[in-house]
Write a protein that holds these residues in place. Sequence first.
Motif, PDB file in Angstrom:
ATOM      1  N   VAL A   1     -42.977 -26.205  20.679  1.00 37.52           N
ATOM      2  CA  VAL A   1     -42.291 -27.407  20.205  1.00 37.52           C
ATOM      3  C   VAL A   1     -42.977 -27.973  18.965  1.00 37.52           C
ATOM      4  O   VAL A   1     -42.319 -28.556  18.091  1.00 37.52           O
ATOM      5  N   ARG A   2     -44.283 -27.789  18.850  1.00 38.48           N
ATOM      6  CA  ARG A   2     -44.996 -28.273  17.674  1.00 38.48           C
ATOM      7  C   ARG A   2     -44.522 -27.550  16.413  1.00 38.48           C
ATOM      8  O   ARG A   2     -44.290 -28.168  15.376  1.00 38.48           O
ATOM      9  N   VAL A   3     -44.380 -26.237  16.527  1.00 35.48           N
ATOM     10  CA  VAL A   3     -43.932 -25.462  15.365  1.00 35.48           C
ATOM     11  C   VAL A   3     -42.470 -25.780  15.055  1.00 35.48           C
ATOM     12  O   VAL A   3     -42.090 -25.932  13.883  1.00 35.48           O
ATOM     13  N   ALA A   4     -41.637 -25.898  16.087  1.00 32.27           N
ATOM     14  CA  ALA A   4     -40.224 -26.231  15.862  1.00 32.27           C
ATOM     15  C   ALA A   4     -40.094 -27.582  15.159  1.00 32.27           C
ATOM     16  O   ALA A   4     -39.315 -27.730  14.207  1.00 32.27           O
ATOM     17  N   ASP A   5     -40.848 -28.563  15.626  1.00 31.61           N
ATOM     18  CA  ASP A   5     -40.793 -29.887  14.989  1.00 31.61           C
ATOM     19  C   ASP A   5     -41.257 -29.830  13.540  1.00 31.61           C
ATOM     20  O   ASP A   5     -40.616 -30.392  12.643  1.00 31.61           O
ATOM     21  N   ALA A   6     -42.375 -29.156  13.294  1.00 37.71           N
ATOM     22  CA  ALA A   6     -42.915 -29.095  11.930  1.00 37.71           C
ATOM     23  C   ALA A   6     -41.970 -28.354  10.990  1.00 37.71           C
ATOM     24  O   ALA A   6     -41.793 -28.756   9.834  1.00 37.71           O
TER      25      ALA A   6
ATOM     26  N   ALA B   1     -35.249 -29.441  15.105  1.00 38.45           N
ATOM     27  CA  ALA B   1     -35.592 -30.743  15.657  1.00 38.45           C
ATOM     28  C   ALA B   1     -35.008 -30.913  17.054  1.00 38.45           C
ATOM     29  O   ALA B   1     -35.657 -31.480  17.945  1.00 38.45           O
ATOM     30  N   THR B   2     -33.799 -30.405  17.257  1.00 34.91           N
ATOM     31  CA  THR B   2     -33.179 -30.477  18.580  1.00 34.91           C
ATOM     32  C   THR B   2     -33.984 -29.673  19.585  1.00 34.91           C
ATOM     33  O   THR B   2     -34.231 -30.118  20.718  1.00 34.91           O
ATOM     34  N   ARG B   3     -34.410 -28.495  19.187  1.00 36.92           N
ATOM     35  CA  ARG B   3     -35.224 -27.670  20.094  1.00 36.92           C
ATOM     36  C   ARG B   3     -36.521 -28.386  20.457  1.00 36.92           C
ATOM     37  O   ARG B   3     -36.947 -28.357  21.616  1.00 36.92           O
ATOM     38  N   ALA B   4     -37.143 -29.031  19.493  1.00 36.14           N
ATOM     39  CA  ALA B   4     -38.415 -29.712  19.760  1.00 36.14           C
ATOM     40  C   ALA B   4     -38.255 -30.865  20.737  1.00 36.14           C
ATOM     41  O   ALA B   4     -39.162 -31.132  21.538  1.00 36.14           O
ATOM     42  N   THR B   5     -37.126 -31.558  20.701  1.00 36.39           N
ATOM     43  CA  THR B   5     -36.945 -32.748  21.532  1.00 36.39           C
ATOM     44  C   THR B   5     -36.304 -32.463  22.877  1.00 36.39           C
ATOM     45  O   THR B   5     -36.257 -33.356  23.726  1.00 36.39           O
ATOM     46  N   GLU B   6     -35.824 -31.261  23.114  1.00 35.09           N
ATOM     47  CA  GLU B   6     -35.098 -30.991  24.350  1.00 35.09           C
ATOM     48  C   GLU B   6     -35.818 -30.037  25.288  1.00 35.09           C
ATOM     49  O   GLU B   6     -35.246 -29.593  26.277  1.00 35.09           O
ATOM     50  N   GLU B   7     -37.080 -29.725  25.006  1.00 37.12           N
ATOM     51  CA  GLU B   7     -37.841 -28.833  25.887  1.00 37.12           C
ATOM     52  C   GLU B   7     -38.438 -29.575  27.077  1.00 37.12           C
ATOM     53  O   GLU B   7     -38.853 -28.960  28.046  1.00 37.12           O
ATOM     54  N   GLY B   8     -38.538 -30.885  27.009  1.00 37.87           N
ATOM     55  CA  GLY B   8     -39.105 -31.655  28.118  1.00 37.87           C
ATOM     56  C   GLY B   8     -40.158 -32.640  27.674  1.00 37.87           C
ATOM     57  O   GLY B   8     -40.248 -33.746  28.213  1.00 37.87           O
ATOM     58  N   LEU B   9     -40.982 -32.257  26.707  1.00 43.27           N
ATOM     59  CA  LEU B   9     -42.039 -33.150  26.221  1.00 43.27           C
ATOM     60  C   LEU B   9     -41.438 -34.403  25.593  1.00 43.27           C
ATOM     61  O   LEU B   9     -40.546 -34.312  24.751  1.00 43.27           O
TER      62      LEU B   9
ATOM     63  N   SER C   1     -41.993 -37.013  23.089  1.00 38.32           N
ATOM     64  CA  SER C   1     -42.829 -37.227  21.912  1.00 38.32           C
ATOM     65  C   SER C   1     -42.175 -38.225  20.976  1.00 38.32           C
ATOM     66  O   SER C   1     -41.048 -38.010  20.526  1.00 38.32           O
ATOM     67  N   ALA C   2     -42.884 -39.301  20.682  1.00 40.17           N
ATOM     68  CA  ALA C   2     -42.358 -40.286  19.740  1.00 40.17           C
ATOM     69  C   ALA C   2     -42.182 -39.677  18.350  1.00 40.17           C
ATOM     70  O   ALA C   2     -41.188 -39.940  17.671  1.00 40.17           O
ATOM     71  N   LEU C   3     -43.145 -38.849  17.945  1.00 41.63           N
ATOM     72  CA  LEU C   3     -43.061 -38.245  16.615  1.00 41.63           C
ATOM     73  C   LEU C   3     -41.847 -37.345  16.507  1.00 41.63           C
ATOM     74  O   LEU C   3     -41.089 -37.396  15.524  1.00 41.63           O
ATOM     75  N   PHE C   4     -41.620 -36.504  17.501  1.00 43.96           N
ATOM     76  CA  PHE C   4     -40.486 -35.583  17.454  1.00 43.96           C
ATOM     77  C   PHE C   4     -39.168 -36.359  17.442  1.00 43.96           C
ATOM     78  O   PHE C   4     -38.235 -35.988  16.724  1.00 43.96           O
ATOM     79  N   ALA C   5     -39.071 -37.408  18.253  1.00 45.57           N
ATOM     80  CA  ALA C   5     -37.837 -38.196  18.302  1.00 45.57           C
ATOM     81  C   ALA C   5     -37.571 -38.863  16.949  1.00 45.57           C
ATOM     82  O   ALA C   5     -36.428 -38.902  16.471  1.00 45.57           O
ATOM     83  N   TYR C   6     -38.626 -39.382  16.325  1.00 45.06           N
ATOM     84  CA  TYR C   6     -38.443 -40.007  15.005  1.00 45.06           C
ATOM     85  C   TYR C   6     -37.981 -38.983  13.977  1.00 45.06           C
ATOM     86  O   TYR C   6     -37.046 -39.235  13.208  1.00 45.06           O
ATOM     87  N   HIS C   7     -38.609 -37.843  13.948  1.00 45.15           N
ATOM     88  CA  HIS C   7     -38.205 -36.792  13.003  1.00 45.15           C
ATOM     89  C   HIS C   7     -36.728 -36.437  13.188  1.00 45.15           C
ATOM     90  O   HIS C   7     -35.965 -36.341  12.213  1.00 45.15           O
ATOM     91  N   ARG C   8     -36.313 -36.264  14.430  1.00 41.62           N
ATOM     92  CA  ARG C   8     -34.904 -35.910  14.674  1.00 41.62           C
ATOM     93  C   ARG C   8     -33.972 -37.030  14.216  1.00 41.62           C
ATOM     94  O   ARG C   8     -32.919 -36.762  13.626  1.00 41.62           O
ATOM     95  N   GLY C   9     -34.349 -38.266  14.470  1.00 42.58           N
ATOM     96  CA  GLY C   9     -33.505 -39.378  14.049  1.00 42.58           C
ATOM     97  C   GLY C   9     -33.317 -39.436  12.545  1.00 42.58           C
ATOM     98  O   GLY C   9     -32.204 -39.683  12.053  1.00 42.58           O
ATOM     99  N   GLU C  10     -34.373 -39.196  11.796  1.00 43.25           N
ATOM    100  CA  GLU C  10     -34.251 -39.234  10.330  1.00 43.25           C
ATOM    101  C   GLU C  10     -33.392 -38.072   9.831  1.00 43.25           C
ATOM    102  O   GLU C  10     -32.626 -38.225   8.874  1.00 43.25           O
ATOM    103  N   ILE C  11     -33.508 -36.923  10.476  1.00 44.04           N
ATOM    104  CA  ILE C  11     -32.672 -35.781  10.077  1.00 44.04           C
ATOM    105  C   ILE C  11     -31.201 -36.087  10.351  1.00 44.04           C
ATOM    106  O   ILE C  11     -30.323 -35.822   9.510  1.00 44.04           O
TER     107      ILE C  11
END
Length: 512
Positions: free
Chosen positions: A359-364, A382-390, A392-402
Amino acid sequence: MKTQNVSRTVLAAGVGAVLAATALLYVPELLDQGPPPPPGPAERATIAAHAGAQASLPDLAALITDREAWLRAHPDDDASWAELGAAYTERGARLGDVQDYPRAERALRRSLAERPAARGNTAAQLGLGALAGARGDWKSAKEWGEKVRKADPRRWPAYPVLMDAYNGLGDYKAAQKSMESLAGLHAGPMVRTRAAQTYRDRGWREDADAAALDAVALAETAPDKAAALARLGDLAWERGEPDEALARFGAALTRVRDHGPALAGRARALAALGRTDEAQRDWRAALARLPLPEYVLEAGELSESLGLNGDARTLYERLRTGTWADGEVALALLDADHGNAAAAVIRMRAEWARGHRSVRVADALGWALYRAGQPKEALGYATRATEEGLRSALFAYHRGEIERALGDQGPARRHVAEALRINPHFSPLLAPRAEATLAVLGEPSTELPRELRPEPEPEPEPVKGRGTGPGTGTGTAPKPAKTAAEAGAAAQAAAGAAAQAGAPQTAAAPRE
């Protein structure tokens, strides 16, 4: 702050497990008179390893010195070479010193030369797996771990190596299965710390906290106790509870005064509470003790948020020019937010191609694509990073901006708000930007989405041949016919009116 890589304590515990698999058990020579002398530093390190616990760093250094001296006189001792290699790897992981890794590889390869894998040298194979994990080479770590597991499925130190490898490759189901196998074969604080990591990755926050508390209760050595308390601090921080995190990191530091992960965690918590001078002090101490790439980036972003641009540039340059065992994600986030986003995309595409699909690599990768002007492709990662279970505030923010860049206002608002609910202090730079984004997006509309709106009533259709005036061939549809009762009543009323007016008392039958 980029705070998603919080598994360094867990990785170090896994490397310690490999040391347990390779350690020789020192038995002090018993004297005829009096009790045996207390174990020395090297013996204490070996005893801790056999228990699956972490030794203190001075004891670990003593073990390394002892094995080096022994091997100068006994160069054909394959077990000691494997033990020395595992000890080098553990020291490198716990100090962030990549110079220990080439030493570890030479020792482990020498062990295999003295006794090949075909003759059952699983200790050296496990050591090479742990070393590959410390370097971030998850594919090689998996291969070594699988070889040992197939040769001896009950050899418990293989499973921490496999867990790290599967997590790095993004195979979280396999990581959980390895956790279950480990729990069936071994017990102790290291296993409960591993369980806390697994539960956290699944999004099971209460279970993760309970497992970490178990690890604290079970820990017997000061390093194990500090590692478990630091894990509790990480979990509190990720829930957006900086006061609780501060207490837990402080407790860890009472056990090991310069515990690197606890110093970094306390720096984050202090920054969230507005105690920025203390936070900067702790970041300097953390980087002196455990200079990890993600820590350098976080310290730089805190400086930038305080307007200390010179300090931030110095730290960013340190990250760009440093030698890191596993720094690709931190370097990509640095380039995406503070440098060349196109270079960040290239870096993360290479990681993805290597099979590193955590998820770290997917988010980055998603964030780098967005910053490089490719939000449509970014959204899938970004969707993959946020839907695996973890969670994460950072991942959610990144997805929202995208999503915002794509014009998806509703999902963007939902994910940016989620980031601030998870942890309103997740980054000294990005949390204020998240608040600003949410203000721009405004409150959600009270109007129902189109797909949920009721169907409108159909307009009356024109009927041909029944005009409403001369010369018209069309008109509106006639009114519905009266019922028989209504028609009869109307006829009687008309008859009565006609009788009063002298008209004939007859009425035409109602038109059906």
